[in-house]
Design an enzyme around this catalytic site. Structure first.
Site, mmCIF file in Angstrom:
data_model
loop_
_atom_site.group_PDB
_atom_site.id
_atom_site.type_symbol
_atom_site.label_atom_id
_atom_site.label_comp_id
_atom_site.label_asym_id
_atom_site.label_seq_id
_atom_site.Cartn_x
_atom_site.Cartn_y
_atom_site.Cartn_z
ATOM 1 C CD GLU A 180 46.995 34.013 41.129
ATOM 2 O OE1 GLU A 180 47.004 35.235 40.893
ATOM 3 O OE2 GLU A 180 46.037 33.414 41.592
ATOM 4 C CB SER A 181 54.649 35.158 38.629
ATOM 5 O OG SER A 181 53.855 35.692 37.593
#
Length: 70
Positions: free
Chosen positions: A19-20
């Site tokens: 997840e960024s």
């Protein structure tokens, strides 16, 4: 300490999820702490520069070693 050594030490303890937002927070915290601990002999003028360089290193490493990245 060099940035790549610091990132290696950090990532030996856990794996960053894909997840960024989580990656961004982890690299942001790392860059602030790294900058503060290496202020005297640091070539970077601000923690944002450490953040950019750290993120770049992580992306290059991912591109080189992840078979899912084309």
């Amino acid at each position: 300490m060099m940035i790549d050594e610091g990132i290696r030490k950090l990532l030996k303890h856990f794996t960053i999820p894909g997840e960024s937002q989580v990656v961004d927070r982890i690299i942001d915290c790392f860059s602030k702490i790294f900058y503060e601990q290496n202020r005297e002999d640091n070539i970077f003028h601000h923690s944002d520069a450490v953040y950019s360089f750290s993120y770049l290193l992580m992306m290059l490493q991912t591109n080189l070693h992840n078979p899912q990245v084309l």
